[in-house]
Write a protein that holds these residues in place. Structure first.
Motif, PDB file in Angstrom:
ATOM      1  N   UNK A 393      34.485  88.170   4.308  1.00  0.00           N
ATOM      2  CA  UNK A 393      33.600  87.243   5.019  1.00  0.00           C
ATOM      3  C   UNK A 393      33.629  87.403   6.523  1.00  0.00           C
ATOM      4  N   UNK A 394      33.676  88.646   7.007  1.00  0.00           N
ATOM      5  CA  UNK A 394      33.757  88.896   8.452  1.00  0.00           C
ATOM      6  C   UNK A 394      32.390  89.322   9.000  1.00  0.00           C
ATOM      7  N   UNK A 395      32.249  89.286  10.332  1.00  0.00           N
ATOM      8  CA  UNK A 395      30.988  89.680  10.951  1.00  0.00           C
ATOM      9  C   UNK A 395      31.204  90.286  12.322  1.00  0.00           C
ATOM     10  N   UNK A 396      30.118  90.332  13.117  1.00  0.00           N
ATOM     11  CA  UNK A 396      30.184  90.909  14.462  1.00  0.00           C
ATOM     12  C   UNK A 396      31.271  90.212  15.278  1.00  0.00           C
ATOM     13  N   UNK A 397      32.110  91.006  15.976  1.00  0.00           N
ATOM     14  CA  UNK A 397      33.158  90.426  16.810  1.00  0.00           C
ATOM     15  C   UNK A 397      34.455  90.181  16.067  1.00  0.00           C
ATOM     16  N   UNK A 398      34.488  90.529  14.751  1.00  0.00           N
ATOM     17  CA  UNK A 398      35.715  90.350  13.963  1.00  0.00           C
ATOM     18  C   UNK A 398      36.374  91.692  13.686  1.00  0.00           C
ATOM     19  N   UNK A 399      37.640  91.618  13.237  1.00  0.00           N
ATOM     20  CA  UNK A 399      38.377  92.836  12.884  1.00  0.00           C
ATOM     21  C   UNK A 399      39.183  92.581  11.628  1.00  0.00           C
ATOM     22  N   UNK A 400      39.700  93.663  11.061  1.00  0.00           N
ATOM     23  CA  UNK A 400      40.622  93.531   9.939  1.00  0.00           C
ATOM     24  C   UNK A 400      41.702  94.606  10.089  1.00  0.00           C
ATOM     25  N   UNK A 401      42.939  94.244   9.732  1.00  0.00           N
ATOM     26  CA  UNK A 401      44.053  95.196   9.792  1.00  0.00           C
ATOM     27  C   UNK A 401      44.556  95.450   8.379  1.00  0.00           C
ATOM     28  N   UNK A 402      45.122  96.645   8.163  1.00  0.00           N
ATOM     29  CA  UNK A 402      45.564  97.021   6.817  1.00  0.00           C
ATOM     30  C   UNK A 402      47.023  97.431   6.812  1.00  0.00           C
ATOM     31  N   UNK A 403      47.721  97.025   5.746  1.00  0.00           N
ATOM     32  CA  UNK A 403      49.082  97.504   5.493  1.00  0.00           C
ATOM     33  C   UNK A 403      49.138  97.949   4.040  1.00  0.00           C
ATOM     34  N   UNK A 404      49.899  98.993   3.775  1.00  0.00           N
ATOM     35  CA  UNK A 404      49.957  99.489   2.406  1.00  0.00           C
ATOM     36  C   UNK A 404      51.354  99.896   2.010  1.00  0.00           C
ATOM     37  N   UNK A 405      51.565  99.977   0.685  1.00  0.00           N
ATOM     38  CA  UNK A 405      52.869 100.388   0.162  1.00  0.00           C
ATOM     39  C   UNK A 405      53.306  99.445  -0.938  1.00  0.00           C
ATOM     40  N   UNK A 406      54.631  99.377  -1.142  1.00  0.00           N
ATOM     41  CA  UNK A 406      55.153  98.403  -2.103  1.00  0.00           C
ATOM     42  C   UNK A 406      55.256  97.074  -1.384  1.00  0.00           C
ATOM     43  N   UNK A 407      54.628  96.030  -1.965  1.00  0.00           N
ATOM     44  CA  UNK A 407      54.577  94.743  -1.259  1.00  0.00           C
ATOM     45  C   UNK A 407      55.929  94.266  -0.739  1.00  0.00           C
ATOM     46  N   UNK A 408      57.000  94.382  -1.543  1.00  0.00           N
ATOM     47  CA  UNK A 408      58.276  93.833  -1.068  1.00  0.00           C
ATOM     48  C   UNK A 408      58.772  94.565   0.178  1.00  0.00           C
ATOM     49  N   UNK A 409      58.196  95.759   0.447  1.00  0.00           N
ATOM     50  CA  UNK A 409      58.645  96.492   1.632  1.00  0.00           C
ATOM     51  C   UNK A 409      57.816  96.184   2.881  1.00  0.00           C
ATOM     52  N   UNK A 410      56.580  95.690   2.694  1.00  0.00           N
ATOM     53  CA  UNK A 410      55.803  95.410   3.911  1.00  0.00           C
ATOM     54  C   UNK A 410      55.405  93.942   4.077  1.00  0.00           C
ATOM     55  N   UNK A 411      55.672  93.126   3.049  1.00  0.00           N
ATOM     56  CA  UNK A 411      55.234  91.728   3.082  1.00  0.00           C
ATOM     57  C   UNK A 411      55.723  90.979   4.323  1.00  0.00           C
ATOM     58  N   UNK A 412      57.007  91.114   4.623  1.00  0.00           N
ATOM     59  CA  UNK A 412      57.582  90.358   5.737  1.00  0.00           C
ATOM     60  C   UNK A 412      56.905  90.739   7.054  1.00  0.00           C
ATOM     61  N   UNK A 413      56.681  92.034   7.255  1.00  0.00           N
ATOM     62  CA  UNK A 413      56.018  92.486   8.490  1.00  0.00           C
ATOM     63  C   UNK A 413      54.575  91.991   8.509  1.00  0.00           C
ATOM     64  N   UNK A 414      53.907  92.041   7.342  1.00  0.00           N
ATOM     65  CA  UNK A 414      52.532  91.548   7.253  1.00  0.00           C
ATOM     66  C   UNK A 414      52.494  90.077   7.670  1.00  0.00           C
TER      67      UNK A 414
END
Length: 595
Positions: A393-414
């Motif tokens: 649900x994003x539009x002009x002037x918005x952004x999105x960031x991505x993280x990938x891998x095994x959730x338990x390894x990146x969840x805290x940083x996310x």
């Protein structure tokens, strides 16, 4: 009339109506000001501050001239109304001053290691070494009074809700509550040890088995923990609660009015949300990257793996070929500039990640709608990019960031990235208390190194689905366990207890405890459950942490009267200290030197 030895009034009581009276005040010299031959002293006690003065005609003048700050004095004097122009509306005694006719020094003060007036910043070690001076500072004095009022409010609300307060032992048996016990050697039983309770857990359950129905206690808990900013390293207080013949819903609805009421009473203009959503543990980790989410931040993360599977963005496409991996998106409404995306990428690198991929949307050239920017958008193509935009649900002037891998390894940083984005973009509603019940905690977790199954939470919780649930995959078993999160802190934790022996033995067996071991370690509970145990459950709320939130500080030592420092030392009284040889002999103990 005969005057009291030390005071006729407190330093907060006098006003215009007392003008002309002779009074006696006692307190601390907050500060002395010399206005060309007239000495003004701010005299301070527990209740407030009164301005007193003396000129060279006053018999007290010579004594006042020599006073050091923080000296304790008793003065007699006449109350005078101040001129209109000199009234201080900021303090209750601002309409008057007291002309001193007699003075007595009750407690002289040396040069101060820590100034009280003006509260300049001082190293915490100095503040803790001279905590009695630190506590004279108005801001800390107010926090201690706030703490007392919060505890009284909790007590009153619990009594009014039909709970009864009982005391449980402080010297007890060792129990696996999740942290290390403090052990206490027994003199009468050489070689044996008591423990300080990590919580009144077993006692409060026994109180239910004893038929008392609704218990509470303002209970001290002792845990030998590694210190953190929001946790005291030795002891802390909790509002401990247990109820009989209740379901999870009953406990949550009994506790909410108490906690909510306390927050409303001490909110000082901040908003206290009354809608407390229930969020499953799994959803909380997915949406917020933590099981104690800060809901003042509206950003909610989502899974976007499908848009990257077999895509032109090789890093993610390859990653997704491995079992148990996924890609998650952190939407950033209003973050649609390259500069902001670069800033967040740098944040991710500081957190030890290679970086965070991003897409942002801007006006297309010539104003013909919307265009996606950033390397990922080029790699996966317009269709997939558009599908991601639509999902979030994003539009002009918005952004999105991505993280990938095994959730338990990146969840805290996310989770940290989500908060950082929320702060940077000004999305966090600072003057609000937002609550969420986190429910459906898994009963068990697997040690990634050894593959061993262990309890992930309180071992005495009732598994959802009872005995049948325990015959399947342990990692899929959920407990009737719940936490309350407020503004990113866990402030309460609880569970419906397991009151059936066969389920309890089975639950412990899965975690590798034999029946004999359970009987040996929890003999009292096992015995009690053989003689008519009611279904029961409860929780405990962290009082220090709740006061910390209400006091607008993120340092728990600011709301504890005599806290330990970060290394679990009491700098004022010198704990921990070395025992005498005599003490060791009496206890049959010997200190073994470290290798």
């Amino acid at each position: 009339m005969s005057m009291h030895a030390y005071r006729s009034h407190t330093c907060a009581e006098l006003n215009k109506s007392h003008a002309g009276q002779t009074v006696r005040l006692s307190g601390w010299v907050h500060r002395v000001r010399d206005h060309g031959g007239v000495l003004f002293v701010d005299l301070r006690d527990h209740y407030g501050v009164t301005q007193i003065l003396a000129d060279s005609d006053s018999p007290a003048f010579a004594t006042i001239e020599k006073l050091k700050a923080e000296t304790v004095i008793r003065i007699d004097g006449r109350v005078k109304a101040r001129d209109e122009a000199l009234v201080n509306p900021k303090i209750p005694t601002g309409e008057i001053e007291v002309y001193v006719t007699d003075i007595e020094v009750l407690g002289p003060a040396e040069e101060l290691p820590l100034p009280v007036f003006g509260e300049p910043d001082y190293p915490e070690e100095t503040r803790l070494t001279y905590r009695f001076l630190d506590l004279r500072r108005d801001s800390l004095h107010r926090k201690m009074m706030l703490r007392s009022r919060v505890i009284k409010s909790m007590r009153d609300r619990m009594w009014n809700a039909g709970f009864t307060e009982f005391q449980t032992p402080i010297i007890t048996a060792s129990s696996p509550e999740g942290a290390r016990d403090f052990l206490v050697p027994s003199r009468l039983h050489p070689g044996k040890f008591y423990a300080l309770p990590q919580a009144p857990q077993q006692f409060k359950q026994l109180i239910m088995v004893a038929g008392f129905d609704r218990y509470f206690q303002i209970a001290p808990c002792f845990r030998d923990e590694d210190p953190r900013a929001d946790r005291s390293p030795t002891d802390f207080y909790q509002l401990d609660v247990e109820m009989s013949f209740v379901t999870q819903d009953d406990v949550l609805s009994a506790v909410q009015p108490v906690i909510q009421g306390v927050f409303e009473e001490f909110a000082e203009g901040r908003r206290v949300d009354t809608e407390w959503p229930r969020i499953s543990y799994a959803d909380s980790l997915l949406w917020y990257g933590t099981d104690k989410p800060d809901l003042r931040n509206p950003i909610r993360m989502q899974r976007v793996s499908e848009h990257f599977r077999g895509s032109g963005f090789a890093i993610f496409a390859k990653l997704l070929e491995n079992e148990g991996t996924e890609i998650r998106a952190i939407p950033a409404p209003g973050g649609g500039s390259r500069k902001f995306c670069d800033r967040m990428n740098a944040f991710a690198q500081r957190e030890g990640l290679p970086g965070m991929g991003y897409i942002f949307w801007r006006e297309a050239e010539g104003g013909s709608g919307i265009e996606a920017a950033g390397p990922i958008a080029k790699n996966i193509g317009p269709e997939r990019t558009e599908a991601i935009r639509a999902q979030l649900g994003l539009g002009v002037g918005d952004a999105v960031f991505f993280l990938g891998g095994r959730p338990d390894q990146f969840e805290a940083v996310a989770g940290r990235a989500r908060m950082e984005i929320g702060r940077e973009l000004g999305l966090i509603d600072e003057d609000t208390f937002r609550f969420a019940w986190i429910v459906d905690f898994p009963m068990y977790e697997k040690d990634p190194e050894t593959g061993k199954i262990d309890f992930s939470h309180n071992p005495f919780s009732m598994p959802q689905g009872g005995l049948e649930a325990l015959s399947g995959d342990p990692l899929k078993v959920l407990g009737y366990q719940y936490d309350l999160a407020c503004n990113g802190y866990e402030i309460l934790s609880g569970a419906i207890r397991n009151h059936k022996l066969e389920i309890m033995f089975k639950a412990f067996e899965i975690a590798g405890y034999s029946r004999e071991e359970v009987e040996k370690r929890f003999g009292g509970m096992v015995k009690a459950f053989k003689y008519g145990a009611p279904p029961h459950g409860g929780c405990a709320a962290g009082i220090d942490r709740i006061v910390m939130l209400l006091a607008r500080t993120s340092n728990i030592r600011e709301v504890i009267m005599f806290p330990m420092n970060q290394r679990a030392e009491d700098l004022l009284l010198g704990a921990p200290s070395e025992p005498t040889n005599e003490q060791l002999r009496e206890l049959g103990l010997r200190i073994v030197p470290k290798e």
